[in-house]
Design a protein around this motif. Structure first.
Motif, PDB file in Angstrom:
ATOM      1  N   PHE A 483      -2.306  11.439   7.433  1.00  0.00           N
ATOM      2  CA  PHE A 483      -2.677  10.032   6.740  1.00  0.00           C
ATOM      3  C   PHE A 483      -1.663   9.946   5.773  1.00  0.00           C
ATOM      4  O   PHE A 483      -1.197  10.707   4.925  1.00  0.00           O
ATOM      5  CB  PHE A 483      -4.084  10.152   6.367  1.00  0.00           C
ATOM      6  N   VAL A 484      -1.646   8.347   5.426  1.00  0.00           N
ATOM      7  CA  VAL A 484      -0.829   8.104   4.496  1.00  0.00           C
ATOM      8  C   VAL A 484      -1.730   7.277   3.524  1.00  0.00           C
ATOM      9  O   VAL A 484      -2.631   6.251   4.123  1.00  0.00           O
ATOM     10  CB  VAL A 484       0.627   7.169   4.776  1.00  0.00           C
ATOM     11  N   ARG A 485      -1.709   7.483   2.052  1.00  0.00           N
ATOM     12  CA  ARG A 485      -2.365   6.590   1.124  1.00  0.00           C
ATOM     13  C   ARG A 485      -1.905   5.390   0.853  1.00  0.00           C
ATOM     14  O   ARG A 485      -0.728   5.455   0.381  1.00  0.00           O
ATOM     15  CB  ARG A 485      -2.981   7.693   0.066  1.00  0.00           C
ATOM     16  N   MET A 486      -2.454   4.145   1.104  1.00  0.00           N
ATOM     17  CA  MET A 486      -2.042   2.862   0.690  1.00  0.00           C
ATOM     18  C   MET A 486      -1.744   2.838  -0.884  1.00  0.00           C
ATOM     19  O   MET A 486      -2.785   3.289  -1.618  1.00  0.00           O
ATOM     20  CB  MET A 486      -2.883   1.897   1.151  1.00  0.00           C
ATOM     21  N   VAL A 487      -0.959   1.899  -1.473  1.00  0.00           N
ATOM     22  CA  VAL A 487      -0.661   1.681  -2.822  1.00  0.00           C
ATOM     23  C   VAL A 487      -2.138   1.337  -3.291  1.00  0.00           C
ATOM     24  O   VAL A 487      -2.910   0.428  -2.620  1.00  0.00           O
ATOM     25  CB  VAL A 487       0.285   1.038  -3.332  1.00  0.00           C
ATOM     26  N   PRO A 488      -2.525   1.305  -4.628  1.00  0.00           N
ATOM     27  CA  PRO A 488      -3.671   0.926  -5.153  1.00  0.00           C
ATOM     28  C   PRO A 488      -3.477  -0.469  -5.344  1.00  0.00           C
ATOM     29  O   PRO A 488      -2.337  -1.209  -5.502  1.00  0.00           O
ATOM     30  CB  PRO A 488      -3.543   1.282  -6.692  1.00  0.00           C
ATOM     31  N   ARG A 489      -4.570  -1.330  -5.321  1.00  0.00           N
ATOM     32  CA  ARG A 489      -4.326  -2.819  -5.297  1.00  0.00           C
ATOM     33  C   ARG A 489      -5.356  -3.521  -6.255  1.00  0.00           C
ATOM     34  O   ARG A 489      -6.246  -2.666  -6.779  1.00  0.00           O
ATOM     35  CB  ARG A 489      -5.152  -3.668  -3.777  1.00  0.00           C
ATOM     36  N   GLN A 490      -5.053  -4.597  -6.873  1.00  0.00           N
ATOM     37  CA  GLN A 490      -5.575  -5.468  -7.843  1.00  0.00           C
ATOM     38  C   GLN A 490      -7.067  -5.849  -7.261  1.00  0.00           C
ATOM     39  O   GLN A 490      -7.077  -6.031  -6.241  1.00  0.00           O
ATOM     40  CB  GLN A 490      -4.869  -6.336  -8.497  1.00  0.00           C
ATOM     41  N   SER A 491      -7.924  -5.956  -8.424  1.00  0.00           N
ATOM     42  CA  SER A 491      -9.196  -6.383  -7.881  1.00  0.00           C
ATOM     43  C   SER A 491      -9.396  -7.944  -8.101  1.00  0.00           C
ATOM     44  O   SER A 491     -10.250  -8.471  -8.902  1.00  0.00           O
ATOM     45  CB  SER A 491     -10.322  -5.561  -8.877  1.00  0.00           C
ATOM     46  N   ASP A 492      -8.554  -8.533  -7.135  1.00  0.00           N
ATOM     47  CA  ASP A 492      -8.721 -10.104  -7.186  1.00  0.00           C
ATOM     48  C   ASP A 492      -8.156 -10.545  -5.765  1.00  0.00           C
ATOM     49  O   ASP A 492      -8.369  -9.623  -4.915  1.00  0.00           O
ATOM     50  CB  ASP A 492      -7.804 -10.700  -8.282  1.00  0.00           C
ATOM     51  N   TRP A 493      -8.364 -11.881  -5.498  1.00  0.00           N
ATOM     52  CA  TRP A 493      -8.293 -12.695  -4.290  1.00  0.00           C
ATOM     53  C   TRP A 493      -6.681 -12.587  -4.139  1.00  0.00           C
ATOM     54  O   TRP A 493      -6.375 -13.416  -3.065  1.00  0.00           O
ATOM     55  CB  TRP A 493      -9.078 -13.708  -4.217  1.00  0.00           C
ATOM     56  N   SER A 494      -5.742 -12.256  -4.811  1.00  0.00           N
ATOM     57  CA  SER A 494      -4.295 -12.519  -4.714  1.00  0.00           C
ATOM     58  C   SER A 494      -3.666 -11.758  -3.804  1.00  0.00           C
ATOM     59  O   SER A 494      -4.384 -10.919  -3.097  1.00  0.00           O
ATOM     60  CB  SER A 494      -3.425 -12.302  -6.111  1.00  0.00           C
ATOM     61  N   TYR A 495      -2.170 -11.990  -3.454  1.00  0.00           N
ATOM     62  CA  TYR A 495      -1.606 -11.067  -2.414  1.00  0.00           C
ATOM     63  C   TYR A 495      -1.357  -9.605  -3.176  1.00  0.00           C
ATOM     64  O   TYR A 495      -0.889  -8.633  -2.405  1.00  0.00           O
ATOM     65  CB  TYR A 495      -0.260 -11.824  -2.081  1.00  0.00           C
ATOM     66  N   ALA A 496      -1.598  -9.483  -4.359  1.00  0.00           N
ATOM     67  CA  ALA A 496      -1.667  -8.062  -4.805  1.00  0.00           C
ATOM     68  C   ALA A 496      -2.990  -7.601  -4.734  1.00  0.00           C
ATOM     69  O   ALA A 496      -3.320  -6.161  -5.071  1.00  0.00           O
ATOM     70  CB  ALA A 496      -1.094  -8.098  -6.480  1.00  0.00           C
ATOM     71  N   GLY A 497      -4.019  -8.135  -4.253  1.00  0.00           N
ATOM     72  CA  GLY A 497      -5.532  -8.003  -4.243  1.00  0.00           C
ATOM     73  C   GLY A 497      -5.778  -7.865  -2.792  1.00  0.00           C
ATOM     74  O   GLY A 497      -5.249  -7.291  -1.738  1.00  0.00           O
ATOM     75  N   LEU A 498      -6.815  -8.646  -2.583  1.00  0.00           N
ATOM     76  CA  LEU A 498      -7.519  -8.659  -1.044  1.00  0.00           C
ATOM     77  C   LEU A 498      -6.702  -9.428  -0.275  1.00  0.00           C
ATOM     78  O   LEU A 498      -6.543  -9.095   0.689  1.00  0.00           O
ATOM     79  CB  LEU A 498      -8.997  -9.206  -1.037  1.00  0.00           C
ATOM     80  N   LYS A 499      -6.063 -10.522  -0.496  1.00  0.00           N
ATOM     81  CA  LYS A 499      -5.098 -11.294   0.363  1.00  0.00           C
ATOM     82  C   LYS A 499      -3.967 -10.696   0.759  1.00  0.00           C
ATOM     83  O   LYS A 499      -3.468 -10.819   1.863  1.00  0.00           O
ATOM     84  CB  LYS A 499      -4.828 -12.583  -0.380  1.00  0.00           C
ATOM     85  N   GLY A 500      -3.532  -9.429   0.152  1.00  0.00           N
ATOM     86  CA  GLY A 500      -2.428  -8.846   0.580  1.00  0.00           C
ATOM     87  C   GLY A 500      -2.827  -7.459   1.500  1.00  0.00           C
ATOM     88  O   GLY A 500      -2.018  -6.868   1.962  1.00  0.00           O
TER      89      GLY A 500
END
Length: 695
Positions: A483-500
């Motif tokens: 398995f590969v672990r995904m990069v940590p994401r921001q806790s928001d709705w942006s493309y750095a968060g959920l939208k991405g």
């Protein structure tokens, strides 16, 4: 006398005619000469007109069976197009060429129909070779630019006009396709996005796919730089270098986007990772334990909570610091190990890295034994060998495993095995630590483990630990069973968060990494627990349809019974419906290399509407998931691909034709839109009578 008189008379008559005839001859000669000059003038004008106005502005430099490479004399660039010129696969702007100069290119590889050669004096030499093998599947061209001077920077830019591009490296702000990204040209290597937010993230391959049916693969030995200019171009290049390394890549064209992807010359996975983790949610503690007693308390507390809220079994995902507590010797550690064995509700995942702090027992022992070669060192000098290279890891001075040394690999594996013997460990996460292994003091030395070579070798080492291994970064490792672990994401709705998140899923899967661990629900780049209930629920709905459900914010911290109930329902949905579906398409991934998670263009490769959809995805060819990724929304537009297909909404049982856009389709907060492709008979996997969670 008479005869003489006649001759004289005849002569007199001839002399009287000669002047007229001569005058007439001279006139005709002049007229003919003028006519010739006029014709020559007209021909010259015609040639000049053809050269300047009417001449085609492109000329073929190399042709295959269905496509060819053409030179555009106006823009001084290349186009890869169909022979009928009704389709352009890629437009390539060679930025290193002079703005003025050559308008016509003549092949210097004389009488060679499969190879084109040309030299721009003082700049670069170009060689393009047509690969005649497997032309029935795709037509491929090998391109090589060789600089003729050490100060020449090579750069080929691929236009985004009418082309959507995919692949390359993951990013903090993940887009699908890449066209909306904006990244300055930089070394194409995996970097820590926390330190380099505009760099490339944990999964990276030198492979780019275009919606016109074009694929570009860059050779591994190229010191590649990649830049993306939003909605304009994707640039591949090499900065000036003393070695004058060529820019080499292969560009292939096919009849569709999907067929271009399927001809990719990648290694098909030979085995699957340990899929038992698919059934079990991962739980991570926000509070990092600093003592064995605190870690024991965290384990017992989580076990009690899972049992109390009826959330089933799970995996406690320990960070590296907690793992070191578990592996340390002492009475407290022994008590911790015994306590864990009594927790039937939990399995255990530990985290290790190739770093060891200089004050650790392991490092001190290797120095005392004279085995400092187990760690990366600066190259030897005339004064003798140098000691281990000091680095910074999590704010402390450390050394890094010499991955190229077989004894060092064996030592590391033995440390892991020893921990597994003392503690019942189910899964192992290896956090490689991205970036170059050498610091500033080693930059003047040649380094064969620089760039992503260390990451690749560490993945090969991880494979020796078995298929229950998770790695934090990967390149050229899609064929390995892990398995590969995904990069940590921001806790928001942006493309750095959920939208991405969905673009990241499509990106990982496209590059061959269909088995991945998503970041924790709600994002892990937050201080403390997530407070946004809506963001938690919408994130939960996406992760339900991914390989592993991971939590850092437990549902009970919101103090709302309905959130716990919804979480329990989605965990059950993941186990009962999603996991069997993933296992089915994992077999196809292993045998054919087809991704498990697929973009909509997979079943509609000629439908431009599917090229830019970044908030829907397919599981195989039969399930379409369309979550809500915008705050405050209970409606969304949903595109159903595939003319001739029919799709059934599992929530309402409504059936819709493929190729249909459902505008403002209702999706309540506790729901996620899921459609199952209808066939002549019922699908083997359906959610018949599956309860949709409600608040």
């Amino acid at each position: 006398m008479v005869r003489r008189a006649r001759e004289m008379a005849s002569a007199a008559g001839d002399s009287s005619v000669d002047p007229g005839i001569k005058e007439m001859n001279e006139t005709w000669k002049g007229a003919i000469a003028c006519l010739g000059v006029a014709l020559l003038f007209l021909m010259t004008i015609g040639v000049l007109y053809w050269q300047v106005v009417d001449k085609p502005h492109t000329n073929w430099v190399l042709r295959g069976q269905v496509s060819g490479l053409a030179w555009d004399r106006r823009s001084l660039s290349f186009s890869l197009m169909s022979l009928s010129q009704d389709k352009t696969f890629a437009h390539i702007d060679a930025r290193h060429l002079p703005n003025r100069g050559v308008t016509l290119l003549n092949n210097l590889c004389w009488f060679n129909t499969t190879r084109f050669c040309y030299i721009w004096d003082g700049v670069a030499e170009l060689q393009v070779s047509l690969d005649t093998a497997n032309q029935s599947v795709a037509e491929c061209y090998r391109v090589e630019w060789t600089p003729l001077h050490c100060k020449v920077a090579l750069k080929d830019c691929f236009s985004m006009a009418n082309v959507s591009w995919y692949g390359g490296g993951s990013m903090q702000f993940q887009y699908w396709p890449l066209n909306n990204a904006n990244i300055n040209s930089q070394p194409f290597i995996i970097s820590d996005l926390h330190d380099t937010p505009m760099g490339y993230g944990s999964v990276l391959e030198r492979y780019f796919l275009g919606s016109t049916g074009v694929a570009v693969s860059v050779r591994q030995e190229v010191p590649l730089h990649v830049g993306i200019e939003s909605r304009k171009q994707l640039c591949l290049g090499i900065p000036p270098n003393a070695e004058m390394v060529p820019l080499s890549y292969t560009i292939c064209v096919s009849d569709s986007l999907r067929s271009a992807y399927q001809q990719r010359s990648s290694v098909i996975p030979v085995a699957q990772p340990d899929t038992s983790i698919l059934w079990l949610p991962l739980w991570t503690s926000h509070r990092v334990a600093d003592t064995a007693l605190r870690l024991e308390h965290n384990l017992k507390m989580l076990s009690r909570k899972l049992k109390h809220y009826r959330l089933g079994e799970g995996v406690m995902d320990l960070c590296e610091q907690s793992t070191l507590l578990l592996s340390a010797e002492g009475q407290g550690t022994l008590q911790l190990q015994n306590a864990y064995r009594g927790l039937r509700q939990l399995r255990l995942s530990i985290t290790l890295s190739p770093f060891t702090t200089i004050d650790s027992r392991h490092f001190q022992t290797t120095l005392q034994e004279g085995r400092e070669h187990l760690w990366l060192r600066l190259p030897s000098t005339a004064n003798g060998s140098q000691g281990p290279l000091l680095m910074k890891w999590r704010g402390r001075f450390a050394v890094k495993l010499n991955i190229s040394d077989e004894e060092a690999q064996g030592w590391f594996i033995e440390q892991v095995r020893s921990l597994q013997r003392r503690v019942d460990v189910n899964y192992i996460t290896l956090e490689v630590g991205v970036g170059s292994p050498y610091l500033w003091q080693a930059q003047h030395h040649s380094c064969r483990l620089c760039g992503d070579e260390y990451i690749n070798q560490f993945a090969l080492l991880a494979q020796k630990l078995g298929n229950a291994t998770i790695i934090s970064a990967a390149t050229r490792a899609a064929h390995l069973p892990m398995f590969v672990r995904m990069v940590p994401r921001q806790s928001d709705w942006s493309y750095a968060g959920l939208k991405g998140l969905i673009p990241s899923v499509l990106h990982y899967s496209l590059l061959g990494y269909s088995f991945f661990i998503p970041d924790a629900i709600g994002g892990s780049l937050t201080n403390g627990f997530l407070a946004d209930e809506e963001l938690f629920i919408r994130w939960l709905q996406v992760v339900t349809f991914l390989p592993v459900m991971s939590f850092s914010t437990p549902p009970w911290v919101f103090g709302e019974t309905w959130i716990v109930n919804v979480t329990r329902s989605y965990i059950h949905r993941h186990q009962a419906f999603v996991v069997p579906l993933l296992l089915k398409y994992a077999a196809e991934w292993s045998s054919l290399g087809h991704p498990v998670f697929r973009p909509l263009w997979w079943i509609s490769p000629s439908d431009p509407s599917t090229f830019i959809i970044n908030d829907e995805f397919l599981i195989g060819d039969e399930v379409l998931v369309a979550p809500v990724t915008e705050p405050g929304k209970v409606h969304r537009d949903i595109y159903l691909p595939g003319n001739g297909y029919q799709w059934k909404d599992v929530n309402t049982a409504q059936v819709f034709d493929g190729g249909t856009l459902l505008e403002e389709y209702p999706v309540a907060l506790a729901d996620v839109a899921v459609f199952i492709r209808q066939k002549s008979q019922d699908l083997p996997f359906t959610e018949s009578q599956q309860a949709t969670p409600h608040a």
